[in-house]
Design a protein around this motif. Structure first.
Motif: not given
Length: 232
Positions: A74, A104, A111
């Motif tokens: 990410y 995202i 995350p």
């Protein structure tokens, strides 16, 4: 020890390769295919494939799941957008929808840990081999062959290792010939399954080293666990 960017990267590669070859000494077929938990990803006969995108040119294929961007990537996705890469290009690189990339980017919470299948030594080695073979083909080869068709996976550990080291050493030998100008060339590698065409080649070499390091560490741990379950 080497000097300059390329020398440092080659030294790092050589040390990792040396340690990995020692660590893989004595790998047998049973250990190579050992599934640490039910549902592990591995190599399987084509007719027994357990994942939707399992691939390979021969009788044995490598498990591969549905496309997604793992949580560990990410931050890299955010960096790519900040550097000017389009959301559409990132989505294409990962074979996901533009909406998935936008989700995202919009999520500011930390995350969640990646939830991925545990893998066998055969899977880790096959995954690495596939990457080295494809990157060589799309950097120093014809730049035409399908990355998913370059490695003939095998259930025989010794044969898999012989084939793997041959392609690893071919990659290393050709990387050693590149110039400083080529290291800085964006798109010197055209490997299509990722961001290589958008990256300076020095980044590709560094990332390939990281792949070798972290997957070999995982293989080493699997070997430790195999030995721990067989105290004799």
């Amino acid at each position: 020890m080497g000097t300059g960017r390329l020398g440092v990267l080659l030294d790092q590669f050589d040390i990792t390769r040396e340690q990995a070859q020692v660590r893989l000494t004595g790998l047998g077929d049973e250990e190579y295919l050992w599934e640490p938990v039910p549902g592990s990803w591995s190599i399987r006969r084509r007719e027994e494939a357990a994942t939707p995108r399992a691939y390979g040119p021969g009788d044995w294929v490598l498990d591969k799941g549905a496309p997604d961007i793992p949580a560990s990537e990410y931050a890299e996705v955010a960096r790519q957008v900040a550097a000017g890469m389009t959301v559409a290009k990132i989505a294409d690189d990962w074979s996901v929808s533009v909406q998935r990339v936008e989700e995202i980017l919009a999520d500011t919470a930390p995350p969640e840990p990646d939830r991925t299948a545990l893998t066998t030594i055969a899977w880790r080695l096959g995954h690495l081999h596939s990457g080295f073979a494809a990157r060589w083909e799309w950097t120093f080869g014809t730049r035409r062959q399908d990355p998913a068709q370059l490695v003939d996976f095998t259930p025989v550990a010794a044969l898999a290792l012989d084939r793997f080291w041959a392609d690893v050493d071919r990659w290393r030998a050709d990387v050693a010939t590149v110039t400083d100008e080529q290291l800085d060339t964006v798109g010197f590698s055209q490997y299509p399954s990722g961001s290589d065409p958008d990256d300076p080649f020095v980044d590709v070499v560094s990332n390939t080293n990281l792949e070798l390091i972290h997957h070999m560490a995982e293989i080493a741990l699997l070997r430790d666990l195999w030995q721990a379950r067989r105290p004799s």
